[in-house]
Design a protein around this motif. Structure first.
Motif, PDB file in Angstrom:
ATOM      1  N   LEU A   4      38.526  79.039  41.224  1.00  0.00           N
ATOM      2  CA  LEU A   4      37.494  77.997  41.253  1.00  0.00           C
ATOM      3  C   LEU A   4      37.460  77.110  40.006  1.00  0.00           C
ATOM      4  CD1 LEU A   4      35.199  76.703  42.891  1.00  0.00           C
ATOM      5  CD2 LEU A   4      33.645  78.289  41.764  1.00  0.00           C
ATOM      6  N   PRO A   5      37.464  77.670  38.781  1.00  0.00           N
ATOM      7  CA  PRO A   5      37.405  76.783  37.608  1.00  0.00           C
ATOM      8  C   PRO A   5      38.576  75.798  37.578  1.00  0.00           C
ATOM      9  CG  PRO A   5      36.989  79.034  36.959  1.00  0.00           C
ATOM     10  CD  PRO A   5      37.465  79.078  38.383  1.00  0.00           C
ATOM     11  N   GLU A   6      39.760  76.289  37.936  1.00  0.00           N
ATOM     12  CA  GLU A   6      40.943  75.433  37.912  1.00  0.00           C
ATOM     13  C   GLU A   6      40.819  74.314  38.955  1.00  0.00           C
ATOM     14  OE1 GLU A   6      41.280  78.929  38.055  1.00  0.00           O
ATOM     15  OE2 GLU A   6      41.435  79.008  35.880  1.00  0.00           O
ATOM     16  N   ARG A  11      39.718  68.612  40.251  1.00  0.00           N
ATOM     17  CA  ARG A  11      38.793  67.630  40.836  1.00  0.00           C
ATOM     18  C   ARG A  11      38.339  66.598  39.792  1.00  0.00           C
ATOM     19  NH1 ARG A  11      33.238  70.038  41.129  1.00  0.00           N
ATOM     20  NH2 ARG A  11      33.181  69.118  39.076  1.00  0.00           N
ATOM     21  N   GLN A  12      37.937  67.104  38.615  1.00  0.00           N
ATOM     22  CA  GLN A  12      37.496  66.191  37.542  1.00  0.00           C
ATOM     23  C   GLN A  12      38.612  65.229  37.150  1.00  0.00           C
ATOM     24  OE1 GLN A  12      36.408  68.954  34.453  1.00  0.00           O
ATOM     25  NE2 GLN A  12      34.516  69.578  35.466  1.00  0.00           N
ATOM     26  N   THR A  55      35.216  65.785  45.586  1.00  0.00           N
ATOM     27  CA  THR A  55      34.345  66.908  45.239  1.00  0.00           C
ATOM     28  C   THR A  55      35.144  68.184  45.521  1.00  0.00           C
ATOM     29  OG1 THR A  55      33.394  66.958  47.461  1.00  0.00           O
ATOM     30  CG2 THR A  55      32.236  65.624  45.818  1.00  0.00           C
ATOM     31  N   ASN A  56      34.516  69.332  45.360  1.00  0.00           N
ATOM     32  CA  ASN A  56      35.185  70.552  45.810  1.00  0.00           C
ATOM     33  C   ASN A  56      34.184  71.437  46.528  1.00  0.00           C
ATOM     34  OD1 ASN A  56      34.103  71.336  43.014  1.00  0.00           O
ATOM     35  ND2 ASN A  56      34.727  73.302  43.876  1.00  0.00           N
ATOM     36  N   TYR A  57      34.666  72.175  47.487  1.00  0.00           N
ATOM     37  CA  TYR A  57      33.843  73.145  48.196  1.00  0.00           C
ATOM     38  C   TYR A  57      34.620  74.444  48.108  1.00  0.00           C
ATOM     39  CZ  TYR A  57      30.496  74.889  51.590  1.00  0.00           C
ATOM     40  OH  TYR A  57      29.487  75.596  52.206  1.00  0.00           O
ATOM     41  N   GLY A  58      34.148  75.363  47.270  1.00  0.00           N
ATOM     42  CA  GLY A  58      34.974  76.509  46.942  1.00  0.00           C
ATOM     43  C   GLY A  58      36.282  75.989  46.379  1.00  0.00           C
ATOM     44  N   LYS A  59      37.389  76.530  46.850  1.00  0.00           N
ATOM     45  CA  LYS A  59      38.685  76.102  46.329  1.00  0.00           C
ATOM     46  C   LYS A  59      39.296  74.934  47.102  1.00  0.00           C
ATOM     47  CE  LYS A  59      41.392  79.598  45.339  1.00  0.00           C
ATOM     48  NZ  LYS A  59      41.971  80.936  45.127  1.00  0.00           N
ATOM     49  N   PHE A  60      38.542  74.358  48.007  1.00  0.00           N
ATOM     50  CA  PHE A  60      39.030  73.159  48.702  1.00  0.00           C
ATOM     51  C   PHE A  60      38.659  71.909  47.913  1.00  0.00           C
ATOM     52  CE2 PHE A  60      39.094  76.144  52.171  1.00  0.00           C
ATOM     53  CZ  PHE A  60      40.162  75.723  52.957  1.00  0.00           C
ATOM     54  N   ILE A  71      39.434  64.214  53.536  1.00  0.00           N
ATOM     55  CA  ILE A  71      40.667  65.013  53.482  1.00  0.00           C
ATOM     56  C   ILE A  71      40.332  66.293  52.726  1.00  0.00           C
ATOM     57  CG2 ILE A  71      43.059  65.175  52.663  1.00  0.00           C
ATOM     58  CD1 ILE A  71      43.042  62.074  52.457  1.00  0.00           C
ATOM     59  N   LEU A  72      40.639  67.442  53.331  1.00  0.00           N
ATOM     60  CA  LEU A  72      40.494  68.726  52.636  1.00  0.00           C
ATOM     61  C   LEU A  72      41.867  69.132  52.141  1.00  0.00           C
ATOM     62  CD1 LEU A  72      38.301  70.726  55.189  1.00  0.00           C
ATOM     63  CD2 LEU A  72      37.526  69.383  53.221  1.00  0.00           C
TER      64      LEU A  72
END
Ligand SMILES: [Zn+2]
Length: 274
Positions: A4-6, A11-12, A55-60, A71-72
């Protein structure tokens, strides 16, 4: 494998470079990366749209496009993004290239080829798979529900914490770190965890995931975020990868075992079996 952090760091970084860019063309060099639909349909749906934000949703990773398109993107083992200004031609293991306006492009590179792309829209992406199956991140997980589920499971706590339908965001690195910080043996049966420990697990997981995100994630194995940028949280790992090294708390040797097939590092003195 990015956790998740990665993924949050990727994403950032993506937002810095591709936010507000128009997708002018897409090249897919291996069809199997695009799930459920043909690459031509994927391309037709997104060319001409602007990337509003990622954005991210969990690791997506969730690319929000104009016209409500989504797009996921899941990086799985080795997926990586590289942004080029000016645009560059394909490199080895680049499998999807997004041409963007201003003569720039975004290359998706994946040496292991496990990454995935799903096309969704803003009205359905949370309610159908794969996102509908995911639980919540520790910071958004309700303690009572979490504790209730723990008390009904006879799985090892480590196995349960890795299950993304139970709690989202902890992979092999961070589970080891969270269990060390909370002094819980990785093979403790979930139903032996008391409520105070359950609360600590959620709070500690939140802290560790946030701190790693601030430090750019953990660059162990081959992880880099965007354009080969490395994180530095690996320098702050307490037990993960530290086999035979002294425990930072009690100086006894960290040992490595397998829990449900996953390499697991812990201190046998600080993390006693319950
Ligand atoms: Zn120790």
């Amino acid at each position: 494998m990015p956790e998740l952090p990665e993924v949050r760091v990727v994403r950032q970084e993506l937002n810095k470079y591709v936010k507000n860019k128009i997708i002018t063309d897409v090249h897919v060099f291996r069809d199997s990366f695009i799930k459920e639909i043909k690459p031509e349909e994927f391309k037709k749906a997104i060319v001409g749209e602007t990337i509003i934000e990622i954005t991210n949703y969990g690791k997506f990773l969730v690319f929000h496009l104009t016209n409500g398109k989504i797009i996921l993107s899941h990086l799985r083992m080795e997926g990586k993004y590289n942004f080029f200004d000016p645009a560059k031609t394909r490199f080895y293991h680049d499998y999807v290239i997004f041409e963007l306006d201003g003569n720039t492009n975004l290359h998706y590179n994946d040496t292991r080829m496990f990454g995935t792309f799903h096309l969704r829209n803003v009205n359905n992406y949370l309610t159908i798979e794969p996102l509908s199956k995911l639980a919540k991140i520790p910071a958004e997980t309700d303690l009572n529900t979490f504790y209730d589920k723990l008390s009904k499971s006879k799985k090892a706590i480590k196995t349960l914490l890795l299950d993304q339908t139970f709690v989202v965001g902890l992979g092999n690195i961070y589970v080891d770190e969270v269990l060390f910080a909370t002094k819980i043996h990785p093979q403790t049966l979930a139903n032996k965890i008391n409520k105070k420990q359950a609360k600590m697990l959620l709070e500690t997981a939140t802290d560790i995931l946030d701190r790693s995100t601030e430090l750019g994630g953990s660059s162990i194995n081959s992880y880099t975020s965007l354009n080969k940028k490395k994180g530095s949280f690996q320098n702050f790992l307490q037990v993960h990868t530290k086999v035979n090294q002294p425990c930072p708390r009690c100086k006894n040797k960290i040992i490595k075992i397998k829990v449900n097939g996953r390499g697991t590092y812990y201190c046998p003195v600080c993390q006693r079996e319950q």
